[in-house]
Design a protein around this motif. Structure first.
Motif, PDB file in Angstrom:
ATOM      1  N   ASP A  11      48.757  18.008   0.551  1.00 11.39           N
ATOM      2  CA  ASP A  11      47.617  16.830   0.682  1.00 11.39           C
ATOM      3  C   ASP A  11      46.768  17.448   1.628  1.00 11.39           C
ATOM      4  O   ASP A  11      46.839  18.466   2.282  1.00 11.39           O
ATOM      5  N   ASN A  12      45.920  16.575   2.141  1.00 13.77           N
ATOM      6  CA  ASN A  12      44.953  16.941   3.147  1.00 13.77           C
ATOM      7  C   ASN A  12      45.813  17.331   4.467  1.00 13.77           C
ATOM      8  O   ASN A  12      45.054  18.189   5.247  1.00 13.77           O
ATOM      9  N   VAL A  13      46.396  16.592   5.007  1.00 11.17           N
ATOM     10  CA  VAL A  13      47.327  16.992   6.211  1.00 11.17           C
ATOM     11  C   VAL A  13      48.034  18.098   6.182  1.00 11.17           C
ATOM     12  O   VAL A  13      48.071  18.624   7.003  1.00 11.17           O
ATOM     13  N   ARG A  16      47.736  21.266   8.692  1.00 10.32           N
ATOM     14  CA  ARG A  16      48.995  21.770   9.341  1.00 10.32           C
ATOM     15  C   ARG A  16      48.969  23.212   9.167  1.00 10.32           C
ATOM     16  O   ARG A  16      49.564  23.966   9.816  1.00 10.32           O
ATOM     17  N   LEU A  17      48.652  23.799   8.043  1.00 10.31           N
ATOM     18  CA  LEU A  17      48.696  25.071   7.367  1.00 10.31           C
ATOM     19  C   LEU A  17      47.731  25.879   8.534  1.00 10.31           C
ATOM     20  O   LEU A  17      47.922  27.136   8.528  1.00 10.31           O
ATOM     21  N   ALA A  18      46.652  25.382   8.776  1.00 11.80           N
ATOM     22  CA  ALA A  18      45.671  26.037   9.559  1.00 11.80           C
ATOM     23  C   ALA A  18      46.231  26.161  11.151  1.00 11.80           C
ATOM     24  O   ALA A  18      45.609  27.097  11.745  1.00 11.80           O
ATOM     25  N   ILE A  22      47.678  28.640   1.265  1.00  9.75           N
ATOM     26  CA  ILE A  22      48.965  28.989   1.628  1.00  9.75           C
ATOM     27  C   ILE A  22      49.151  30.612   1.300  1.00  9.75           C
ATOM     28  O   ILE A  22      49.639  31.155   2.296  1.00  9.75           O
ATOM     29  N   GLN A  23      48.581  31.161   0.235  1.00 12.08           N
ATOM     30  CA  GLN A  23      48.818  32.492   0.109  1.00 12.08           C
ATOM     31  C   GLN A  23      47.958  33.391   1.298  1.00 12.08           C
ATOM     32  O   GLN A  23      48.415  34.508   1.715  1.00 12.08           O
ATOM     33  N   MET A  24      46.559  32.767   1.590  1.00 12.68           N
ATOM     34  CA  MET A  24      45.883  33.354   2.636  1.00 12.68           C
ATOM     35  C   MET A  24      46.660  33.592   3.993  1.00 12.68           C
ATOM     36  O   MET A  24      46.319  34.413   4.732  1.00 12.68           O
ATOM     37  N   GLN A  25      47.476  32.512   4.421  1.00 13.81           N
ATOM     38  CA  GLN A  25      48.356  32.348   5.433  1.00 13.81           C
ATOM     39  C   GLN A  25      49.607  33.328   5.513  1.00 13.81           C
ATOM     40  O   GLN A  25      50.192  33.330   6.354  1.00 13.81           O
ATOM     41  N   GLY A  26      49.645  34.268   4.215  1.00 16.01           N
ATOM     42  CA  GLY A  26      50.755  35.018   4.012  1.00 16.01           C
ATOM     43  C   GLY A  26      52.111  34.455   3.692  1.00 16.01           C
ATOM     44  O   GLY A  26      53.059  35.197   3.651  1.00 16.01           O
TER      45      GLY A  26
END
Length: 248
Positions: free
Chosen positions: A102-104, A108-110, A142-146
């Motif tokens: 979701d947005n949260v 968190r991912l960032a 998600i994939q850009m963060q590895g």
């Protein structure tokens, strides 16, 4: 002439020795799974009798319901490891998480490292009501963060049942699929069973998981698996692929 029906195979009979479970709720008192340490131990012992050897347990990270942080989960992991040691039981756990997309989660991912199943595999789920509006963006980020997204129980998202091509799109976008073991017995209902069979038939399932919360889940391993031959082959292959997550 007498005709004999082929004996039905139970789910318990199909669990391979040393099975690695990558989806469960066995950390006590942290979500809707195990209630306390003794309950956790009871569930683990019951699953071990079926052939389970290791558990990458995945408490919910669900804002507004289970506001678990990485620190909360790791602290609970240490406490349960100490409890198991006191009981003279070899600790079978590694703790990851089941993240609601979701947005949260995007925030968190960032900003925060995610708890992974192993290496860069991260378990994610969606609301059962509808997919997030920004689903494609989330999967991309998600994939850009590895990380490699592993979508929990895709067969249980009813909004995709009449839009099967959405599963194909998710796979092409880089999602791996984790099937719930109980889905092949009809535990979640006929509609979920039929989609589970179709996902297996199309070879879209990568891994499996128990999603164990309580004893009722484990009791259902006595039930027959309701799969055709080709679906059964795909299911057995998916069971074996969980070896990828074997803990040291």
């Amino acid at each position: 002439m007498l005709f004999f029906k082929k004996p039905k195979i139970t789910l318990a009979e199909l669990i391979p020795d040393n099975y690695v479970d990558i989806h469960s709720h066995l950390l006590p008192g942290i979500d809707d799974g195990a209630t306390d340490e003794n309950h956790s131990l009871l569930l683990v012992n019951r699953l071990r009798e079926l052939g389970f050897s290791q558990f990458i347990t995945t408490p919910h990270v669900l804002p507004g319901v289970y506001n678990n942080t990485t620190e909360d989960i790791k602290d609970k992991e240490k406490l349960i490891a100490s409890f198991y040691k006191d009981q003279g039981v070899l600790n079978p756990f590694s703790a990851a998480a089941e993240y609601l997309m979701d947005n949260v989660f995007l925030d968190r991912l960032a900003t925060d490292p995610l708890l992974t199943l192993k290496d860069n595999h991260v378990l994610v789920e969606m609301s059962y009501i509808n997919p997030p509006l920004q689903l494609k963006e989330i999967i991309f980020e998600i994939q850009m963060q590895g990380y490699k997204p592993v979508l929990a129980h895709p067969e249980r998202y009813l909004f995709y049942h009449k839009a099967f091509d959405e599963y194909q799109k998710l796979k092409k976008a880089g999602c791996l699929f984790q099937l719930n073991l109980l889905s092949v017995t009809g535990y979640y209902g006929k509609a979920v069973l039929e989609i589970a069979k179709k996902l297996l038939d199309k070879n879209l399932i990568d891994f499996t998981g128990s999603d164990t919360h309580h004893e009722r889940h484990i009791e259902f391993y006595k039930q027959s698996v309701r799969l055709k031959e080709t679906e059964m082959i795909a299911f057995k292959n998916a069971l074996q692929k969980n070896a990828l997550f074997k803990l040291k």
